[in-house]
Scaffold this motif. Sequence first.
Motif, PDB file in Angstrom:
ATOM      1  N   GLN A  69     -17.908  18.656 -25.511  1.00 21.71           N
ATOM      2  CA  GLN A  69     -17.957  17.216 -25.279  1.00 21.71           C
ATOM      3  C   GLN A  69     -18.172  16.507 -26.613  1.00 21.71           C
ATOM      4  OE1 GLN A  69     -17.567  15.649 -22.173  1.00 21.71           O
ATOM      5  NE2 GLN A  69     -16.889  17.709 -21.666  1.00 21.71           N
ATOM      6  N   TYR A  70     -17.430  15.431 -26.811  1.00 18.32           N
ATOM      7  CA  TYR A  70     -17.562  14.650 -28.034  1.00 18.32           C
ATOM      8  C   TYR A  70     -17.988  13.236 -27.676  1.00 18.32           C
ATOM      9  CZ  TYR A  70     -15.017  18.568 -29.977  1.00 18.32           C
ATOM     10  OH  TYR A  70     -14.639  19.827 -30.355  1.00 18.32           O
ATOM     11  N   THR A  71     -18.631  12.588 -28.613  1.00 18.01           N
ATOM     12  CA  THR A  71     -19.086  11.217 -28.412  1.00 18.01           C
ATOM     13  C   THR A  71     -18.192  10.282 -29.214  1.00 18.01           C
ATOM     14  OG1 THR A  71     -20.687  11.479 -30.216  1.00 18.01           O
ATOM     15  CG2 THR A  71     -21.474  11.911 -27.964  1.00 18.01           C
ATOM     16  N   PRO A  72     -18.144   9.002 -28.837  1.00 22.32           N
ATOM     17  CA  PRO A  72     -17.233   8.065 -29.506  1.00 22.32           C
ATOM     18  C   PRO A  72     -17.760   7.565 -30.864  1.00 22.32           C
ATOM     19  CG  PRO A  72     -18.377   6.942 -27.749  1.00 22.32           C
ATOM     20  CD  PRO A  72     -18.788   8.396 -27.682  1.00 22.32           C
ATOM     21  N   ASP A  73     -17.945   8.489 -31.779  1.00 18.19           N
ATOM     22  CA  ASP A  73     -18.337   8.126 -33.141  1.00 18.19           C
ATOM     23  C   ASP A  73     -17.644   9.085 -34.106  1.00 18.19           C
ATOM     24  OD1 ASP A  73     -20.331  10.449 -33.833  1.00 18.19           O
ATOM     25  OD2 ASP A  73     -20.940   9.725 -31.852  1.00 18.19           O
ATOM     26  N   LEU A 117     -16.245  12.974 -33.649  1.00 25.43           N
ATOM     27  CA  LEU A 117     -14.791  13.168 -33.647  1.00 25.43           C
ATOM     28  C   LEU A 117     -14.330  14.027 -34.819  1.00 25.43           C
ATOM     29  CD1 LEU A 117     -13.627   9.589 -32.602  1.00 25.43           C
ATOM     30  CD2 LEU A 117     -13.743  11.637 -31.180  1.00 25.43           C
ATOM     31  N   ASP A 118     -14.946  13.834 -35.972  1.00 22.24           N
ATOM     32  CA  ASP A 118     -14.567  14.627 -37.152  1.00 22.24           C
ATOM     33  C   ASP A 118     -14.979  16.089 -37.037  1.00 22.24           C
ATOM     34  OD1 ASP A 118     -13.355  12.480 -38.374  1.00 22.24           O
ATOM     35  OD2 ASP A 118     -15.064  11.987 -39.653  1.00 22.24           O
ATOM     36  N   SER A 119     -15.835  16.407 -36.075  1.00 20.25           N
ATOM     37  CA  SER A 119     -16.273  17.804 -35.916  1.00 20.25           C
ATOM     38  C   SER A 119     -15.283  18.639 -35.098  1.00 20.25           C
ATOM     39  CB  SER A 119     -17.658  17.849 -35.264  1.00 20.25           C
ATOM     40  OG  SER A 119     -17.571  17.488 -33.892  1.00 20.25           O
ATOM     41  N   ARG A 120     -14.274  17.987 -34.512  1.00 21.89           N
ATOM     42  CA  ARG A 120     -13.288  18.716 -33.712  1.00 21.89           C
ATOM     43  C   ARG A 120     -12.439  19.603 -34.627  1.00 21.89           C
ATOM     44  NH1 ARG A 120     -10.230  13.997 -30.864  1.00 21.89           N
ATOM     45  NH2 ARG A 120     -10.297  13.328 -33.016  1.00 21.89           N
ATOM     46  N   PRO A 121     -12.223  20.837 -34.252  1.00 29.06           N
ATOM     47  CA  PRO A 121     -11.406  21.724 -35.094  1.00 29.06           C
ATOM     48  C   PRO A 121      -9.916  21.430 -34.944  1.00 29.06           C
ATOM     49  CG  PRO A 121     -12.083  22.867 -33.110  1.00 29.06           C
ATOM     50  CD  PRO A 121     -12.774  21.514 -33.087  1.00 29.06           C
ATOM     51  N   LEU A 122      -9.170  21.656 -36.015  1.00 28.94           N
ATOM     52  CA  LEU A 122      -7.715  21.564 -35.940  1.00 28.94           C
ATOM     53  C   LEU A 122      -7.168  22.855 -35.354  1.00 28.94           C
ATOM     54  CD1 LEU A 122      -6.806  20.074 -39.443  1.00 28.94           C
ATOM     55  CD2 LEU A 122      -6.709  18.916 -37.242  1.00 28.94           C
ATOM     56  N   PRO A 123      -6.118  22.775 -34.550  1.00 23.81           N
ATOM     57  CA  PRO A 123      -5.505  24.012 -34.073  1.00 23.81           C
ATOM     58  C   PRO A 123      -4.900  24.764 -35.257  1.00 23.81           C
ATOM     59  CG  PRO A 123      -4.430  22.069 -33.109  1.00 23.81           C
ATOM     60  CD  PRO A 123      -5.480  21.583 -34.028  1.00 23.81           C
ATOM     61  N   ALA A 124      -4.907  26.069 -35.199  1.00 24.95           N
ATOM     62  CA  ALA A 124      -4.410  26.890 -36.307  1.00 24.95           C
ATOM     63  C   ALA A 124      -2.952  26.559 -36.634  1.00 24.95           C
ATOM     64  CB  ALA A 124      -4.552  28.368 -35.966  1.00 24.95           C
ATOM     65  N   ILE A 149      -4.128   8.538 -36.958  1.00 24.61           N
ATOM     66  CA  ILE A 149      -5.003   9.712 -37.072  1.00 24.61           C
ATOM     67  C   ILE A 149      -5.675  10.001 -35.740  1.00 24.61           C
ATOM     68  CG2 ILE A 149      -7.121  10.579 -38.144  1.00 24.61           C
ATOM     69  CD1 ILE A 149      -6.203   9.092 -40.709  1.00 24.61           C
ATOM     70  N   THR A 150      -6.136   8.950 -35.081  1.00 26.35           N
ATOM     71  CA  THR A 150      -6.797   9.125 -33.788  1.00 26.35           C
ATOM     72  C   THR A 150      -5.846   9.731 -32.762  1.00 26.35           C
ATOM     73  OG1 THR A 150      -8.207   7.226 -34.254  1.00 26.35           O
ATOM     74  CG2 THR A 150      -8.045   7.938 -31.955  1.00 26.35           C
ATOM     75  N   ILE A 151      -4.641   9.209 -32.698  1.00 21.68           N
ATOM     76  CA  ILE A 151      -3.679   9.707 -31.715  1.00 21.68           C
ATOM     77  C   ILE A 151      -3.240  11.127 -32.042  1.00 21.68           C
ATOM     78  CG2 ILE A 151      -1.333   9.396 -30.820  1.00 21.68           C
ATOM     79  CD1 ILE A 151      -1.888   6.374 -30.915  1.00 21.68           C
ATOM     80  N   ILE A 152      -2.920  11.383 -33.296  1.00 23.69           N
ATOM     81  CA  ILE A 152      -2.443  12.722 -33.668  1.00 23.69           C
ATOM     82  C   ILE A 152      -3.534  13.758 -33.401  1.00 23.69           C
ATOM     83  CG2 ILE A 152      -3.016  12.741 -36.134  1.00 23.69           C
ATOM     84  CD1 ILE A 152       0.290  13.936 -35.144  1.00 23.69           C
ATOM     85  N   CYS A 153      -4.763  13.405 -33.726  1.00 25.18           N
ATOM     86  CA  CYS A 153      -5.863  14.349 -33.461  1.00 25.18           C
ATOM     87  C   CYS A 153      -6.046  14.555 -31.964  1.00 25.18           C
ATOM     88  CB  CYS A 153      -7.160  13.859 -34.092  1.00 25.18           C
ATOM     89  SG  CYS A 153      -7.174  13.990 -35.887  1.00 25.18           S
ATOM     90  N   PRO A 198      -6.899  21.306 -28.872  1.00 29.86           N
ATOM     91  CA  PRO A 198      -6.771  22.033 -27.604  1.00 29.86           C
ATOM     92  C   PRO A 198      -7.863  21.601 -26.628  1.00 29.86           C
ATOM     93  CG  PRO A 198      -7.670  23.457 -29.321  1.00 29.86           C
ATOM     94  CD  PRO A 198      -7.303  22.152 -29.990  1.00 29.86           C
ATOM     95  N   LEU A 199      -7.546  21.725 -25.360  1.00 29.17           N
ATOM     96  CA  LEU A 199      -8.536  21.390 -24.339  1.00 29.17           C
ATOM     97  C   LEU A 199      -9.699  22.366 -24.428  1.00 29.17           C
ATOM     98  CD1 LEU A 199      -6.147  20.737 -21.341  1.00 29.17           C
ATOM     99  CD2 LEU A 199      -7.292  19.041 -22.773  1.00 29.17           C
TER     100      LEU A 199
END
Length: 200
Positions: A24-28, A32-39, A10-14, A19-20
Amino acid sequence: MLSYSTVIFITIICGFLIPLSEQQYTPDWKSLDSRPLPAWYDESKIGIFINWGVYSVPSIGSEWMWWLWKGDKPNVNIVAFMNNNYPTDWTYADFAEQFHAELYDPNEWADIFAAAGAKYIVFDSKHHEGFTMWPSKYSFNWNAMDVGPKRDLLGELANAIRNRTDIVFGLYHSMFEWFHPLYLTDKNNNFQTQFFPNVC
């Protein structure tokens, strides 16, 4: 609870699907769960994850075969299989010479994946055994170019997918290696040392 390999996947696939951005995200997990999935990923119905490597030679116990044979809690069925079918001095590394990939045709794979409607492919470039599916200078004589197929299996598939399809090509790459000497040193030191992550 998710298995260790599921969390790594899951970590690698995400990581490669996001997208770049300047966010900025923090290591928690909350961050990490707040990152959006690409459409394109969110709309994809079919993706293919490919586990293939040296462990395909004995074809028992999945990509975890070596761990199930020689790990902390060996699987009795795997141990019995090895005892019944291989010499007592056989090692997991001996399977690499038998991993020929003689029927591997990446163009055919790409065409099949596209015909199946796959929108993304994730190829297992290196599992926890450490064998790389490309010619890695950091994995001398334990990679698909130096032993076994004598081919860049990863590069050939990447080129076929990119040149013949519009499928997104991704990689699974495990840093963790069950029996790497530096990892075993850290493990024996109760992980008070970090030789493996700092050197590898």
